[in-house]
Design an enzyme around this catalytic site. Structure first.
Site, mmCIF file in Angstrom:
data_model
loop_
_atom_site.group_PDB
_atom_site.id
_atom_site.type_symbol
_atom_site.label_atom_id
_atom_site.label_comp_id
_atom_site.label_asym_id
_atom_site.label_seq_id
_atom_site.Cartn_x
_atom_site.Cartn_y
_atom_site.Cartn_z
ATOM 1 N N LYS A 35 0.831 -1.205 0.000
ATOM 2 C CA LYS A 35 0.000 0.000 0.000
ATOM 3 C C LYS A 35 0.870 1.260 0.000
ATOM 4 O O LYS A 35 1.991 1.240 0.498
ATOM 5 C CB LYS A 35 -0.908 -0.010 1.237
ATOM 6 C CG LYS A 35 -2.011 1.026 1.224
ATOM 7 C CD LYS A 35 -2.880 0.868 2.467
ATOM 8 C CE LYS A 35 -4.052 1.836 2.434
ATOM 9 N NZ LYS A 35 -3.622 3.242 2.430
ATOM 10 N N GLY A 36 0.363 2.335 -0.550
ATOM 11 C CA GLY A 36 1.106 3.586 -0.557
ATOM 12 C C GLY A 36 1.423 4.073 0.850
ATOM 13 O O GLY A 36 0.606 3.947 1.761
ATOM 14 N N GLY A 39 6.469 2.587 3.168
ATOM 15 C CA GLY A 39 7.929 2.526 3.183
ATOM 16 C C GLY A 39 8.517 1.591 2.150
ATOM 17 O O GLY A 39 9.615 1.041 2.361
ATOM 18 N N THR A 41 9.825 2.272 -0.775
ATOM 19 C CA THR A 41 11.072 2.778 -1.359
ATOM 20 C C THR A 41 12.247 2.593 -0.407
ATOM 21 O O THR A 41 13.332 2.163 -0.822
ATOM 22 C CB THR A 41 10.925 4.270 -1.722
ATOM 23 O OG1 THR A 41 9.899 4.396 -2.706
ATOM 24 C CG2 THR A 41 12.225 4.812 -2.284
ATOM 25 N N THR A 42 12.051 2.897 0.862
ATOM 26 C CA THR A 42 13.123 2.714 1.841
ATOM 27 C C THR A 42 13.568 1.255 1.877
ATOM 28 O O THR A 42 14.768 0.949 1.891
ATOM 29 C CB THR A 42 12.664 3.144 3.244
ATOM 30 O OG1 THR A 42 12.330 4.530 3.218
ATOM 31 C CG2 THR A 42 13.748 2.905 4.278
ATOM 32 N N ASP A 64 6.991 3.524 -9.879
ATOM 33 C CA ASP A 64 5.966 4.347 -9.244
ATOM 34 C C ASP A 64 6.024 5.749 -9.849
ATOM 35 O O ASP A 64 7.085 6.381 -9.818
ATOM 36 C CB ASP A 64 6.213 4.411 -7.742
ATOM 37 C CG ASP A 64 5.066 5.063 -6.977
ATOM 38 O OD1 ASP A 64 4.233 5.742 -7.614
ATOM 39 O OD2 ASP A 64 5.015 4.884 -5.756
ATOM 40 N N ASN A 272 6.619 -2.563 8.733
ATOM 41 C CA ASN A 272 7.395 -1.341 8.916
ATOM 42 C C ASN A 272 6.703 -0.378 9.890
ATOM 43 O O ASN A 272 5.527 -0.531 10.211
ATOM 44 C CB ASN A 272 7.588 -0.674 7.542
ATOM 45 C CG ASN A 272 8.727 0.325 7.543
ATOM 46 O OD1 ASN A 272 9.590 0.307 8.419
ATOM 47 N ND2 ASN A 272 8.738 1.211 6.572
ATOM 48 N N CYS A 290 1.371 7.189 22.829
ATOM 49 C CA CYS A 290 2.259 6.108 22.367
ATOM 50 C C CYS A 290 1.745 4.751 22.839
ATOM 51 O O CYS A 290 1.792 3.763 22.092
ATOM 52 C CB CYS A 290 3.675 6.335 22.890
ATOM 53 S SG CYS A 290 4.486 7.798 22.211
#
Length: 342
Positions: A35-36, A39, A41-42, A64, A272, A290
């Site tokens: 999904k967009g 991460g 690309t990382t 992309d 991720n 958190c």
């Protein structure tokens, strides 16, 4: 060299690392997708750096339209392979395979009547639309793959677009083969009528049609070879990237199911952006927000382990800073080898 991990004593266990991908020397095509915003690309850039340690030549391609590998490596890339700074055996490029909706080959101005020559033409074109990819789409795919094969890199990594676009790209070889069979069949059955229909397919003359058919037929063996390689787990694998949230998990399951239908190997999932909040001396998370986010992520992480118990599941942390530049990407790559997220 990449860190070596011992094989598990229990063959049913799958180490939480992409070491299996790095060490599989037979792999030619590696797709990284999901999904967009999760991460991709990382992770694809990190995997490229890991592979550059053990392979003679590596190519990273972004398909992309919202290219990000230039940002990740902090270096401008184009549609031509360019070496990543500091590496002699790693190149990257950004391409735009302009995939066209096959329904667009149907002429919307055709008469709605099902009688006469227009009705027959419409019927044929609608049948073609259901089984033949757009002409521009087919040519674009062939050009991309032919170019990559000519460059002869030992392994190619695709930093892919979001799921729908990627599945369309991966299905192209099979669609191309079926489409060629359909075109040949229609041409054989209708002869001169087929020639008259060419303008409705965006082809302006018989000569142009013959030339295009010749080009497609010439490309057919290459496409068939790619189709066979995409379905060979020794040659191709897909690494899914997700985050521990409902929509991402839903998209990942859809992706895994569709890849199975395409006979494309997938047995690695990277989870991720995992939050690892600090705890006080009593073991309680300091930040209330958190703690809430960590609880939500833990729920979906448990579901991922339940769904994909026969996958390598790699956990990567949410970091305080951007992963940008070769050194930052290199540091992040260690998480793909099972580095601690704590």
């Amino acid at each position: 060299m990449a860190t070596k991990f011992p094989e598990p004593e229990d063959t049913d266990e799958y180490p939480p690392t992409l070491q299996n991908v790095v060490e599989q020397n037979s792999l030619k095509w590696i797709f990284v997708g999901g999904k967009g915003g999760v991460g991709k690309t990382t992770c694809s850039c990190s995997l490229a750096l890991l592979l550059a340690r053990v392979r003679p030549s590596v190519l990273l391609i972004s398909t992309d339209p919202a290219h990000n590998i230039s940002d990740a490596f902090d270096q401008k890339f184009t549609k031509y392979p360019t070496k990543v700074k500091g590496y002699d055996n790693l190149s990257a490029m950004e391409i735009d395979p302009e995939l066209v909706d096959p329904d667009k080959i149907v002429n919307e101005d055709l008469d709605d009547s099902d009688s006469g020559i227009k009705g027959l033409a419409k019927e044929i074109l609608e049948e073609l639309a259901g089984s033949v990819p757009g002409i521009d789409e087919a040519k674009s795919f062939v050009e991309v793959i032919s170019l990559v094969k000519e460059m002869d890199f030992s392994v190619v990594i695709f930093d892919t677009a979001p799921t729908g676009h990627t599945l369309r790209f991966l299905s192209m070889p099979n669609l191309f083969i079926k489409g060629m069979e359909k075109l040949k069949k229609v041409k054989g059955q209708f002869g001169s009528l087929f020639t008259q229909l060419l303008p409705m397919l965006g082809i302006n003359s018989k000569e142009e049609g013959s030339s295009l058919m010749g080009q497609l037929q010439h490309s057919a063996p290459t496409v068939k070879q790619i189709n066979d390689e995409f379905q060979d787990p020794d040659k191709t694998t897909f690494v899914c990237i997700c985050i521990p949230e409902f929509l991402s998990l839903y998209e990942t399951e859809r992706l895994v199911q569709e890849l199975a239908k395409l006979n494309i190997d997938v047995h690695n999932i990277v989870v991720n952006q995992l939050l690892r909040p600090e705890k006080n001396s009593e073991g309680t998370i300091k930040c209330t927000m958190c703690a809430a986010r960590h609880k939500i992520q833990s729920k979906y992480l448990d579901q991922i382990y339940d769904l994909y118990d026969d996958f390598h599941i790699v956990e990567c942390p949410l970091l305080q800073e951007e992963v940008r530049g070769v050194e930052k990407v290199k540091q992040f790559s260690q998480y793909l080898l099972g580095g601690s997220t704590n």
